[in-house]
Structure formats: structure tokens, C-alpha cells
Design an enzyme around this catalytic site. Structure first.
Site, mmCIF file in Angstrom:
data_model
loop_
_atom_site.group_PDB
_atom_site.id
_atom_site.type_symbol
_atom_site.label_atom_id
_atom_site.label_comp_id
_atom_site.label_asym_id
_atom_site.label_seq_id
_atom_site.Cartn_x
_atom_site.Cartn_y
_atom_site.Cartn_z
ATOM 1 N N ARG A 61 102.017 96.116 32.745
ATOM 2 C CA ARG A 61 100.964 96.183 31.710
ATOM 3 C C ARG A 61 101.092 95.014 30.731
ATOM 4 O O ARG A 61 102.180 94.641 30.314
ATOM 5 C CB ARG A 61 101.068 97.492 30.934
ATOM 6 C CG ARG A 61 100.148 97.484 29.707
ATOM 7 C CD ARG A 61 99.947 98.849 29.123
ATOM 8 N NE ARG A 61 101.193 99.472 28.719
ATOM 9 C CZ ARG A 61 101.271 100.732 28.316
ATOM 10 N NH1 ARG A 61 100.198 101.495 28.291
ATOM 11 N NH2 ARG A 61 102.429 101.231 27.965
ATOM 12 N N ARG A 120 104.482 95.455 25.785
ATOM 13 C CA ARG A 120 104.931 96.391 24.747
ATOM 14 C C ARG A 120 106.445 96.511 24.748
ATOM 15 O O ARG A 120 107.076 96.487 25.790
ATOM 16 C CB ARG A 120 104.296 97.765 25.013
ATOM 17 C CG ARG A 120 103.132 98.038 24.094
ATOM 18 C CD ARG A 120 102.352 99.249 24.488
ATOM 19 N NE ARG A 120 103.123 100.482 24.568
ATOM 20 C CZ ARG A 120 102.581 101.669 24.830
ATOM 21 N NH1 ARG A 120 101.275 101.773 25.025
ATOM 22 N NH2 ARG A 120 103.330 102.746 24.900
ATOM 23 N N LYS A 179 95.419 106.757 30.173
ATOM 24 C CA LYS A 179 94.697 107.352 29.037
ATOM 25 C C LYS A 179 93.957 106.270 28.237
ATOM 26 O O LYS A 179 92.780 106.397 27.942
ATOM 27 C CB LYS A 179 95.683 108.088 28.096
ATOM 28 C CG LYS A 179 96.489 109.180 28.780
ATOM 29 C CD LYS A 179 97.413 109.895 27.820
ATOM 30 C CE LYS A 179 98.542 109.069 27.247
ATOM 31 N NZ LYS A 179 99.537 108.574 28.230
ATOM 32 N N ARG A 181 100.943 116.054 21.823
ATOM 33 C CA ARG A 181 102.039 115.793 22.761
ATOM 34 C C ARG A 181 103.096 116.870 22.722
ATOM 35 O O ARG A 181 104.083 116.778 23.467
ATOM 36 C CB ARG A 181 102.713 114.500 22.351
ATOM 37 C CG ARG A 181 102.369 113.314 23.185
ATOM 38 C CD ARG A 181 103.121 112.184 22.537
ATOM 39 N NE ARG A 181 103.491 111.153 23.420
ATOM 40 C CZ ARG A 181 102.737 110.073 23.637
ATOM 41 N NH1 ARG A 181 101.560 109.952 23.111
ATOM 42 N NH2 ARG A 181 103.199 109.140 24.412
ATOM 43 N N ARG A 204 110.756 107.904 28.382
ATOM 44 C CA ARG A 204 109.436 108.417 27.986
ATOM 45 C C ARG A 204 108.929 109.451 28.992
ATOM 46 O O ARG A 204 108.303 110.445 28.616
ATOM 47 C CB ARG A 204 108.440 107.259 27.840
ATOM 48 C CG ARG A 204 108.683 106.423 26.575
ATOM 49 C CD ARG A 204 108.074 105.040 26.648
ATOM 50 N NE ARG A 204 106.645 105.038 26.860
ATOM 51 C CZ ARG A 204 105.971 104.015 27.410
ATOM 52 N NH1 ARG A 204 106.602 102.914 27.788
ATOM 53 N NH2 ARG A 204 104.674 104.086 27.560
HETATM 54 P P1 AP5 Z 1 97.252 102.681 30.238
HETATM 55 O O1 AP5 Z 1 95.811 103.064 30.255
HETATM 56 O O2 AP5 Z 1 97.707 101.716 29.219
HETATM 57 O O3 AP5 Z 1 98.144 104.010 30.226
HETATM 58 P P2 AP5 Z 1 98.388 105.106 29.098
HETATM 59 O O4 AP5 Z 1 98.218 106.452 29.731
HETATM 60 O O5 AP5 Z 1 97.556 104.804 27.888
HETATM 61 O O6 AP5 Z 1 99.930 104.863 28.872
HETATM 62 P P3 AP5 Z 1 100.781 104.634 27.543
HETATM 63 O O7 AP5 Z 1 102.025 103.944 27.951
HETATM 64 O O8 AP5 Z 1 99.941 104.040 26.455
HETATM 65 O O9 AP5 Z 1 101.097 106.109 27.198
HETATM 66 P P4 AP5 Z 1 102.176 106.625 26.272
HETATM 67 O O10 AP5 Z 1 101.729 108.014 26.165
HETATM 68 O O11 AP5 Z 1 103.556 106.437 26.711
HETATM 69 O O12 AP5 Z 1 102.087 105.640 24.996
HETATM 70 P P5 AP5 Z 1 101.470 105.849 23.552
HETATM 71 O O13 AP5 Z 1 100.986 104.528 23.107
HETATM 72 O O14 AP5 Z 1 100.556 106.991 23.525
HETATM 73 O O15 AP5 Z 1 97.623 102.123 31.706
HETATM 74 C C1 AP5 Z 1 98.908 101.598 31.979
HETATM 75 C C2 AP5 Z 1 98.785 100.361 32.876
HETATM 76 O O16 AP5 Z 1 98.316 100.751 34.172
HETATM 77 C C3 AP5 Z 1 97.787 99.311 32.374
HETATM 78 O O17 AP5 Z 1 98.301 98.017 32.660
HETATM 79 C C4 AP5 Z 1 96.508 99.561 33.185
HETATM 80 O O18 AP5 Z 1 95.768 98.370 33.406
HETATM 81 C C5 AP5 Z 1 97.077 100.114 34.502
HETATM 82 N N1 AP5 Z 1 96.242 101.164 35.072
HETATM 83 C C6 AP5 Z 1 95.581 102.174 34.407
HETATM 84 N N2 AP5 Z 1 94.943 102.997 35.267
HETATM 85 C C7 AP5 Z 1 95.209 102.505 36.527
HETATM 86 C C8 AP5 Z 1 94.817 102.920 37.842
HETATM 87 N N3 AP5 Z 1 94.019 103.996 38.048
HETATM 88 N N4 AP5 Z 1 95.291 102.176 38.897
HETATM 89 C C9 AP5 Z 1 96.086 101.100 38.687
HETATM 90 N N5 AP5 Z 1 96.468 100.649 37.462
HETATM 91 C C10 AP5 Z 1 96.040 101.355 36.390
HETATM 92 O O19 AP5 Z 1 102.771 106.221 22.710
HETATM 93 C C11 AP5 Z 1 103.815 105.299 22.497
HETATM 94 C C12 AP5 Z 1 104.891 105.927 21.624
HETATM 95 O O20 AP5 Z 1 104.337 106.287 20.338
HETATM 96 C C13 AP5 Z 1 105.493 107.240 22.147
HETATM 97 O O21 AP5 Z 1 106.539 106.997 23.054
HETATM 98 C C14 AP5 Z 1 105.947 107.901 20.847
HETATM 99 O O22 AP5 Z 1 107.163 107.343 20.396
HETATM 100 C C15 AP5 Z 1 104.853 107.512 19.868
HETATM 101 N N6 AP5 Z 1 103.757 108.510 19.842
HETATM 102 C C16 AP5 Z 1 102.452 108.286 20.180
HETATM 103 N N7 AP5 Z 1 101.739 109.413 20.055
HETATM 104 C C17 AP5 Z 1 102.604 110.381 19.611
HETATM 105 C C18 AP5 Z 1 102.461 111.763 19.321
HETATM 106 N N8 AP5 Z 1 101.284 112.395 19.444
HETATM 107 N N9 AP5 Z 1 103.577 112.430 18.919
HETATM 108 C C19 AP5 Z 1 104.757 111.806 18.769
HETATM 109 N N10 AP5 Z 1 104.962 110.514 19.055
HETATM 110 C C20 AP5 Z 1 103.889 109.810 19.472
HETATM 111 MG MG MG Z 2 98.005 104.174 25.915
#
Ligand code: AP5
Ligand code: MG
Ligand code: ZN
Length: 216
Positions: free
Chosen positions: A127, A160, A13, A88, A171
Site C-alpha cells: 500500500r 504508513r 475499507k 472496533r 494488527r
Molecule cells: P485499504 O482500503 O487501505 O484497506 P483498509 O481496510 O482501509 O485497511 P487499513 O490498514 O486502513 O485498516 P486498519 O483498520 O488497520 O487501519 P486504520 O487506519 O483504520 O486497502 C489496503 C491496500 O490494498 C491498498 O493498497 C489498496 O489499494 C489494496 N486493495 C484494496 N482492496 C483491494 C482488492 N479488492 N484487491 C486488491 N487490492 C486491494 O487504523 C490504524 C490504527 O489507528 C489502528 O491500528 C489503531 O491503532 C488506530 N485506530 C483507528 N481506528 C480506531 C478505533 N476505532 N479504535 C481504536 N483505535 C483505532
Molecule cells: Mg483504511
């Protein structure tokens, strides 16, 4: 361009949002980035959010809904926005619908990144993120030119706190229970567009742009 990027942790994402904001000139609204910023600053909201995030659980709906409501009213969202990691839960999606309708806006599409959960553990474990500018890397799939150093700004690359295998699995479970129902939610609303998130990064980008042709 008013979009949601939907998918489990590690689906790509954030990676694809960075490409889309360049292309369309609209802001990325990542609730995860905003919450990590608040944790880093040590604000009251950050202190409250930290324990949920470290445990791999979700921060309470009212906190994130408030963040997004406020963010969507800023003038840079007039042309559109890319929501990354929000909504989410079904209550968050309902709240978003209410906020958008009060602002007189409609979503164009919800891009669902379809991925294989097991492959995601490897993605997340590898990552790295720049501590200064936020650029994203992967030690194997998107490596920096020099180990541990950001290509764009020379900043330090960090891992992270929630990218430990045990927390990653938690997660994923939270995603399956609380977030995956949104796939049907948005399919029923006629907004869902699915993209194969297992392709190489560039090809996922091409597939997303193909889905968005009608909105340009
Ligand atoms: P990346 O693009 O970073 O993946 P992502 O989908 O953004 O994954 P996240 O871990 O950020 O998602 P998340 O939903 O768990 O975390 P968030 O920060 O939203 O890609 C990952 C890796 O893979 C990178 O190294 C990239 O280079 C590589 N990659 C990407 N695409 C690739 C491909 N096609 N092929 C190969 N490699 C690839 O949330 C974190 C925490 O915040 C949550 O756990 C929760 O506690 C809180 N939170 C955030 N939003 C909310 C909400 N709306 N409600 C409640 N709690 C929330
Ligand atoms: Mg992300
Ligand atoms: Zn950097």
C-alpha cells in the site's frame, strides 16, 4: 446512507469508502485517518495516540468514541455517513448506538468485507498513500502511472508507519480478538451484509452497491 464498513486491516475499507462517498455524497469518517492527522499535527490527542498506533494496538475507546461523537454532529452528516474503522470494540459499538439514538438516527447497514488474512499482509505491504491528498494506491494492484507519484495531485506517495510485517501481524491479532466479535453483534442486530472482499477492487464495489440497493 448510514453505513459501517467492517473488516480487518487491509480488507479494503478505505478503498471502498472513497467509492461510496462519491456515489452517495456523504462523508467518510475514518478514525484511522483522523488519528493520523492528529499525529501529523502533533496535537495532544495525536501524541497520546501515536504509541498505540505504532505498536499495532487500539487507541483507548474513550478517545475514539469522543472523536466520532463530535464528528457525527457536523452538518455534513445530516444526509448520512460511511464509518471506516469504527467501531472496533463492543464498547465502541454500544457507544455508537447511544450517540445515534440521541441524534435520532439509525444505521442502515453494516458491510462486512470477508477476506483471507494471509492475502492481507501482501496488500498492506504494497500500500502507498499520497502525502498531500490522501489518495490510496497499491504497487501491484492499483499502481500509480509514475512510481512514487500521485496521479491526482503529483504528491509524494508514502508508506504508513504501521505497514511493516510485524506490526501488520499484531494488527491482525488485535482484529481477531477485539473487533471480530462485532460481526456477530451486528448480525444479531439484523444489520449485517457480507461481501467477498477478495474480488478485484471494482467487483467488490459492485457487490457492495448491490447490497445497498434497498437504501437508495
Ligand atoms: P485499504 O482500503 O487501505 O484497506 P483498509 O481496510 O482501509 O485497511 P487499513 O490498514 O486502513 O485498516 P486498519 O483498520 O488497520 O487501519 P486504520 O487506519 O483504520 O486497502 C489496503 C491496500 O490494498 C491498498 O493498497 C489498496 O489499494 C489494496 N486493495 C484494496 N482492496 C483491494 C482488492 N479488492 N484487491 C486488491 N487490492 C486491494 O487504523 C490504524 C490504527 O489507528 C489502528 O491500528 C489503531 O491503532 C488506530 N485506530 C483507528 N481506528 C480506531 C478505533 N476505532 N479504535 C481504536 N483505535 C483505532
Ligand atoms: Mg483504511
Ligand atoms: Zn495526491
Amino acid at each position: 446512507m448510514k453505513l459501517i464498513l467492517l473488516g480487518p486491516p487491509g480488507a479494503g475499507k478505505g478503498t471502498q469508502a472513497k467509492m461510496l462517498i462519491q456515489r452517495y455524497g456523504v462523508p467518510q469518517i475514518s478514525t484511522g485517518d483522523i488519528l493520523r492527522g492528529a499525529v501529523k499535527e502533533g496535537s495532544p490527542m495525536g501524541l497520546k495516540a501515536k504509541s498505540f498506533m505504532d505498536a499495532g494496538g487500539l487507541v483507548p475507546d474513550e478517545v475514539v468514541v469522543g472523536i466520532v461523537e463530535e464528528r457525527l454532529q457536523k452538518p455534513d452528516c445530516d444526509k448520512g455517513f460511511i464509518l471506516d474503522g469504527f467501531p472496533r470494540t463492543v464498547p465502541q459499538a454500544d457507544a455508537l448506538a447511544g450517540t445515534l439514538s440521541s441524534l435520532g438516527k439509525n444505521l442502515d447497514a453494516v458491510i462486512s468485507l470477508e477476506v483471507d488474512i494471509e492475502a492481507l499482509v501482501a496488500r498492506l505491504a504494497g500500500r502507498r498513500t499520497c502525502d498531500s491528498c490522501g489518495a490510496g494506491y497499491h504497487v501491484a494492484y492499483e499502481p500509480p502511472a509514475v512510481d512514487g507519484v500521485c496521479d491526482k495531485c503529483g504528491g509524494k506517495l508514502i508508506q504508513r508507519d504501521d505497514d511493516k510485517e510485524e506490526t501488520i501481524r499484531k494488527r491482525m491479532a488485535v482484529y481477531n480478538e477485539q473487533t471480530s466479535p462485532l460481526v456477530d453483534y451486528y448480525r444479531n442486530a439484523g444489520l449485517l451484509r457480507t461481501v467477498d472482499g477478495m474480488l478485484p477492487i471494482d467487483e467488490v464495489g459492485v457487490a457492495i452497491l448491490a447490497q445497498l440497493k434497498d437504501f437508495e
